[in-house]
Design an enzyme around this catalytic site. Structure first.
Site, PDB file in Angstrom:
ATOM      1  N   LYS A   9       0.844  -1.214   0.000  1.00 46.87           N
ATOM      2  CA  LYS A   9       0.000   0.000   0.000  1.00 46.87           C
ATOM      3  C   LYS A   9       0.865   1.244   0.000  1.00 46.87           C
ATOM      4  O   LYS A   9       2.030   1.208   0.414  1.00 46.87           O
ATOM      5  CB  LYS A   9      -0.957   0.029   1.197  1.00 46.87           C
ATOM      6  N   ASP A  61      -2.202  -1.476  10.222  1.00 47.49           N
ATOM      7  CA  ASP A  61      -2.470  -1.476   8.773  1.00 47.49           C
ATOM      8  C   ASP A  61      -3.104  -2.779   8.276  1.00 47.49           C
ATOM      9  O   ASP A  61      -3.490  -2.873   7.104  1.00 47.49           O
ATOM     10  CB  ASP A  61      -1.162  -1.287   7.987  1.00 47.49           C
TER      11      ASP A  61
END
Ligand code: C5P
Length: 314
Positions: free
Chosen positions: A11, A141
């Protein structure tokens, strides 16, 4: 099935704002996260013995219980002892492509893939929300990495609201191979230098979240407008990581001078990325960056936005 292979995407953060301290010792954040197609590959295979085996030939990735993949297995083993008893142990082979300590959530996406893979291997039938709740215990995350695509992430990062994303943007990622930044260091240093700017989380949380939701970055995403997205990139952690690492500051300046829609450091760094509208432009920027800096330690990748994070592969 006795084995599953999954790809696990990295990401980038299109937006990261630190609001203040949380009672749990973490920081309250408002972020926009985006999956990119640079991926690791995990193969999970049932073992006939009650053991957890992790194979990874990357020199910086431990094969022991300190690895988030291992922790993800232990977490599910403790929550679902019956499944562990019934299906026995697991062997996980991890092929790393995402750089380590890079601000790209490599470890978190591996943990997300492990939870999803074990859910299938042990036939647990967990929902995405259940997987994300478990994932939040492993790292802030991980819930985003389970959802993938484009999302607003709030709280300590574990509250994820998916957005209808944009899928035709390209990304040049650049990182010095021998430089990693510790996420705890980045947040601690931010606290030391910017605590005076912190606001009371309980009072401000809602208005900051609302400001992001009705703000320019989310509007740019909903307009599917790459130039606007590039204009509104923002990461508070640049304020501590770039001064501490002049090489990364220079890398960012060089990438800015090469063009593209916008350039930013991802997460706690030190990866810097530039967004572009076409793959050809991304390749040209990667090439120019390489030749302007001419440093054998500099690694570059051309990748793209992707609407998914964890995918089955054959
Ligand atoms: O959640 P995760 O394990 O990825 O976080 C790593 C470290 O980053 C935490 O121990 C904390 O020091 C810092 N952090 C933070 N606030 C967040 C997320 C991470 O201070 N919202």
């Amino acid at each position: 099935m006795d084995s599953y292979s999954l790809s696990a995407a990295a990401k980038i953060n299109l937006y990261l704002e630190v609001i203040g301290d949380r009672p749990d010792g973490y920081h309250e954040l408002v972020m926009v996260m985006q999956s990119v197609s640079l991926s690791d590959r995990l193969t999970l295979r049932r073992l006939n013995v009650p053991a957890i085996r992790l194979n990874c030939d990357h020199p910086l990735v431990p094969n022991d219980s300190s690895n988030l993949v291992h922790k993800a297995v232990v977490l599910l083993q403790s929550r679902f002892p019956q499944a562990w008893k019934q299906y026995g142990g697991v062997e996980i082979t991890l092929e790393k492509n995402i750089p380590v300590g890079a601000g790209l959530a490599g470890g978190s996406t591996n943990a997300a893939a492990t939870l999803i893979g074990l859910d299938m291997l042990w036939q647990l039938g967990l929902t995405q929300i259940e997987l994300q709740t478990l994932g939040a215990e492993l790292g802030s995350d991980v819930p985003f990495c389970i959802a993938g695509g484009t999302a607003i992430a709030t709280g300590r990062g574990e509250q994820v609201d998916s957005l209808y994303g944009i899928d035709n943007l390209y990304v040049v990622l650049a990182k010095y191979q021998n430089l990693s930044v510790s996420t705890p260091w980045a947040y601690q240093t931010y606290r030391q230098q910017f605590a005076s700017t912190y606001v009371s989380v309980s009072v401000e949380r809602e208005s900051r979240q609302e400001a992001l939701r009705s703000g320019a970055m989310v509007a740019a995403i909903s307009h599917q407008n790459g130039s606007e997205i590039g204009e509104h990139l923002h990461n508070d952690l640049e304020k501590v990581v770039l001064p501490a690492h002049p090489d990364v500051q220079k890398l960012k300046e060089t990438m800015v001078s090469c063009g593209g829609l916008g350039t930013l450091m991802s997460g706690s760094g030190p990866t810097v990325f530039t967004l572009t509208a076409t793959q050809a432009e991304a390749e040209a920027i990667a090439e120019q960056t390489r030749s302007r800096l001419s440093d054998p330690d500099l690694q570059l990748w051309v990748t793209s936005f992707t609407p998914t994070s964890i995918q089955m592969v054959t």
